[in-house]
Write an enzyme that holds these catalytic residues in place. Structure first.
Site, PDB file in Angstrom:
ATOM      1  N   LYS A  71       0.809  -1.232   0.000  1.00  0.00           N
ATOM      2  CA  LYS A  71       0.000   0.000   0.000  1.00  0.00           C
ATOM      3  C   LYS A  71       0.842   1.282   0.000  1.00  0.00           C
ATOM      4  O   LYS A  71       0.404   2.294  -0.518  1.00  0.00           O
ATOM      5  CB  LYS A  71      -0.963   0.003   1.200  1.00  0.00           C
ATOM      6  CG  LYS A  71      -2.094  -1.015   1.038  1.00  0.00           C
ATOM      7  CD  LYS A  71      -3.109  -0.906   2.162  1.00  0.00           C
ATOM      8  CE  LYS A  71      -4.177  -1.975   2.005  1.00  0.00           C
ATOM      9  NZ  LYS A  71      -5.244  -1.880   2.989  1.00  0.00           N
ATOM     10  N   GLY A 130      -6.701   1.429  17.397  1.00  0.00           N
ATOM     11  CA  GLY A 130      -5.643   1.090  16.451  1.00  0.00           C
ATOM     12  C   GLY A 130      -5.087   2.342  15.810  1.00  0.00           C
ATOM     13  O   GLY A 130      -5.729   3.410  15.806  1.00  0.00           O
ATOM     14  N   ALA A 131      -3.862   2.208  15.270  1.00  0.00           N
ATOM     15  CA  ALA A 131      -3.225   3.352  14.611  1.00  0.00           C
ATOM     16  C   ALA A 131      -2.405   2.893  13.416  1.00  0.00           C
ATOM     17  O   ALA A 131      -1.485   3.573  12.982  1.00  0.00           O
ATOM     18  CB  ALA A 131      -2.344   4.100  15.622  1.00  0.00           C
ATOM     19  N   GLY A 132      -2.749   1.714  12.862  1.00  0.00           N
ATOM     20  CA  GLY A 132      -2.046   1.195  11.683  1.00  0.00           C
ATOM     21  C   GLY A 132      -2.690   1.705  10.403  1.00  0.00           C
ATOM     22  O   GLY A 132      -3.367   2.744  10.401  1.00  0.00           O
TER      23      GLY A 132
HETATM   24  P1  NDP Z   1      -1.476  -2.764  10.897  1.00  0.00           P
HETATM   25  O1  NDP Z   1      -0.553  -3.914  11.131  1.00  0.00           O
HETATM   26  O2  NDP Z   1      -1.011  -1.580  10.133  1.00  0.00           O
HETATM   27  O3  NDP Z   1      -1.982  -2.216  12.347  1.00  0.00           O
HETATM   28  C1  NDP Z   1      -2.464  -3.085  13.312  1.00  0.00           C
HETATM   29  C2  NDP Z   1      -3.020  -2.267  14.486  1.00  0.00           C
HETATM   30  O4  NDP Z   1      -3.647  -3.201  15.375  1.00  0.00           O
HETATM   31  C3  NDP Z   1      -1.966  -1.523  15.276  1.00  0.00           C
HETATM   32  O5  NDP Z   1      -2.493  -0.284  15.683  1.00  0.00           O
HETATM   33  C4  NDP Z   1      -1.756  -2.436  16.496  1.00  0.00           C
HETATM   34  O6  NDP Z   1      -1.423  -1.729  17.669  1.00  0.00           O
HETATM   35  C5  NDP Z   1      -3.147  -2.981  16.693  1.00  0.00           C
HETATM   36  N1  NDP Z   1      -3.169  -4.234  17.423  1.00  0.00           N
HETATM   37  C6  NDP Z   1      -2.746  -5.457  16.990  1.00  0.00           C
HETATM   38  N2  NDP Z   1      -2.954  -6.396  17.940  1.00  0.00           N
HETATM   39  C7  NDP Z   1      -3.516  -5.750  19.006  1.00  0.00           C
HETATM   40  C8  NDP Z   1      -3.950  -6.166  20.292  1.00  0.00           C
HETATM   41  N3  NDP Z   1      -3.867  -7.442  20.695  1.00  0.00           N
HETATM   42  N4  NDP Z   1      -4.483  -5.235  21.131  1.00  0.00           N
HETATM   43  C9  NDP Z   1      -4.584  -3.947  20.745  1.00  0.00           C
HETATM   44  N5  NDP Z   1      -4.181  -3.480  19.529  1.00  0.00           N
HETATM   45  C10 NDP Z   1      -3.652  -4.381  18.684  1.00  0.00           C
HETATM   46  O7  NDP Z   1      -2.773  -3.403  10.231  1.00  0.00           O
HETATM   47  P2  NDP Z   1      -3.881  -2.651   9.347  1.00  0.00           P
HETATM   48  O8  NDP Z   1      -4.215  -1.370  10.016  1.00  0.00           O
HETATM   49  O9  NDP Z   1      -3.493  -2.617   7.927  1.00  0.00           O
HETATM   50  O10 NDP Z   1      -5.110  -3.655   9.427  1.00  0.00           O
HETATM   51  C11 NDP Z   1      -5.843  -3.820  10.633  1.00  0.00           C
HETATM   52  C12 NDP Z   1      -7.069  -4.651  10.339  1.00  0.00           C
HETATM   53  O11 NDP Z   1      -8.002  -3.933   9.533  1.00  0.00           O
HETATM   54  C13 NDP Z   1      -6.729  -5.933   9.602  1.00  0.00           C
HETATM   55  O12 NDP Z   1      -7.199  -6.993  10.369  1.00  0.00           O
HETATM   56  C14 NDP Z   1      -7.487  -5.836   8.296  1.00  0.00           C
HETATM   57  O13 NDP Z   1      -8.094  -7.078   8.006  1.00  0.00           O
HETATM   58  C15 NDP Z   1      -8.559  -4.812   8.605  1.00  0.00           C
HETATM   59  N6  NDP Z   1      -8.905  -4.070   7.359  1.00  0.00           N
HETATM   60  C16 NDP Z   1     -10.180  -4.217   6.922  1.00  0.00           C
HETATM   61  C17 NDP Z   1     -10.588  -3.608   5.768  1.00  0.00           C
HETATM   62  C18 NDP Z   1     -11.988  -3.832   5.285  1.00  0.00           C
HETATM   63  O14 NDP Z   1     -12.272  -3.464   4.138  1.00  0.00           O
HETATM   64  N7  NDP Z   1     -12.895  -4.385   6.083  1.00  0.00           N
HETATM   65  C19 NDP Z   1      -9.674  -2.742   4.986  1.00  0.00           C
HETATM   66  C20 NDP Z   1      -8.352  -2.635   5.557  1.00  0.00           C
HETATM   67  C21 NDP Z   1      -8.002  -3.306   6.707  1.00  0.00           C
HETATM   68  P3  NDP Z   1       0.117  -1.335  18.031  1.00  0.00           P
HETATM   69  O15 NDP Z   1       0.457  -0.182  17.162  1.00  0.00           O
HETATM   70  O16 NDP Z   1       0.027  -0.971  19.469  1.00  0.00           O
HETATM   71  O17 NDP Z   1       0.947  -2.559  17.770  1.00  0.00           O
END
Ligand code: NDP
Length: 284
Positions: A71, A130-132
């Site tokens: 991306k 979340g902040a990803g």
């Molecule tokens: P990233 O890897 O960029 O970010 C993951 C985020 O999840 C981070 O903020 C991380 O926090 C947090 N996280 C992970 N595990 C935990 C936990 N156990 N407790 C709390 N926070 C947690 O992933 P993306 O943002 O790209 O994707 C996230 C989700 O969104 C995916 O599962 C994806 O399937 C979904 N998605 C859905 C879409 C749709 O069309 N429905 C489109 C795009 C994504 P930290 O920074 O603290 O590690």
């Protein structure tokens, strides 16, 4: 008129690609609307991304989606970016406009479209978990849709702050970060809460957000970005407490609808797409 055996091509570049159900809903839309278009799901490694984009250009593809891990990296191979993709510096949909490939981001747009069916985002207060990448897409589009306040709840403080800075510097919304180190109580002033973390994504189907369950109050809009499975623990908990719920399939389907509008100019039938993706995910 002579027959035309040349289909319009679209598709997806990702790695891994085999678990991505998008192809099922895109091709269902093409069939339903009688379009001689194809959506080819391609597994593309990071080192081959440039060649894949050049291939799509050479073959005259109308556009393609990019998923993990492309991306951000795909931007180097494009000719320009749409407004929200430029703010987020992330692209999930590439659109051919003339001889240019332009990067757009429909992840957050799809969410906002699903949200509008239950609440007008204008002036609302929203909690984003979340902040990803997904949180960045959702937060940016919410801000551009007129949301007033965004609270970013994230474990990693650097990532949380970076997202808030991005929103405060580039959009009219006010964003603040809360470090997530124990059960978070959603404030009574919040209108919407969305899970944009990966908690609950298959195979972590028993995963549960660390939130105070009694802060899930009737009338609060609770959305989950997780589409597989659509019925996450968050959606179950929120339903049980009288919240208005939106599952991740709405976001997935709507971002596909928006991508297809970019590529074909047609507003496709979202119900046909949702049915197709539910069928392949075997969800009633
Ligand atoms: P990233 O890897 O960029 O970010 C993951 C985020 O999840 C981070 O903020 C991380 O926090 C947090 N996280 C992970 N595990 C935990 C936990 N156990 N407790 C709390 N926070 C947690 O992933 P993306 O943002 O790209 O994707 C996230 C989700 O969104 C995916 O599962 C994806 O399937 C979904 N998605 C859905 C879409 C749709 O069309 N429905 C489109 C795009 C994504 P930290 O920074 O603290 O590690």
């Amino acid at each position: 008129m002579p027959p035309n055996f040349l289909s319009q091509l679209t598709g997806s570049f990702a790695m891994p690609a085999s678990e991505n159900p998008t192809v099922a809903m895109m091709e269902a839309a093409y069939r339903h609307h009688g379009l001689d278009w194809r959506y080819i799901n391609c597994e593309v490694s990071p080192e081959n991304l440039g060649d894949a984009v050049r291939g799509a250009r050479a073959m005259g593809w109308a556009g393609f989606n990019c998923s993990i891990p492309h991306k951000v990296a795909v931007i180097d191979h494009l000719d320009g970016l749409g407004q929200s993709a430029a703010i987020m510096q992330a692209v999930n949909t590439v659109v051919r406009r003339g001889d240019k490939l332009i990067g757009e981001n429909t992840d957050g747009k799809g969410f906002v479209q699903a949200l509008r069916e239950v609440i007008d985002p204008s002036g609302r207060a929203v909690v984003v978990f979340g902040a990803g990448g997904a949180a960045r897409a959702v937060g940016t589009e919410l801000a551009l849709a007129g949301v007033g306040k965004i609270t970013v709840v994230n474990r990693n403080p650097d990532r949380g702050r970076t997202l808030c800075d991005l929103l405060n510097d580039n959009t009219p919304a006010t964003a603040e970060h809360v470090v997530w180190n124990d059960a978070y109580a959603i404030p009574a002033s919040a209108d919407v809460a969305i899970n944009a973390t990966s908690v609950g994504l298959y195979p972590d189907v028993d995963g549960r957000l660390d939130i105070a369950l009694d802060s899930l109050r009737p009338g609060l809009v609770v959305a989950d970005g997780i589409h597989s499975p659509p019925k996450t623990n968050l959606i179950r908990d929120a339903e049980g407490r009288g919240c208005v719920t939106l599952d991740g399939l709405g976001m997935l389907v709507n971002q596909g609808v928006i991508a297809l509008r970019f590529w074909t100019g047609i507003d496709v039938d979202a119900t046909v797409m949702r049915r197709a993706v539910e069928e392949v995910l075997q969800q009633p």
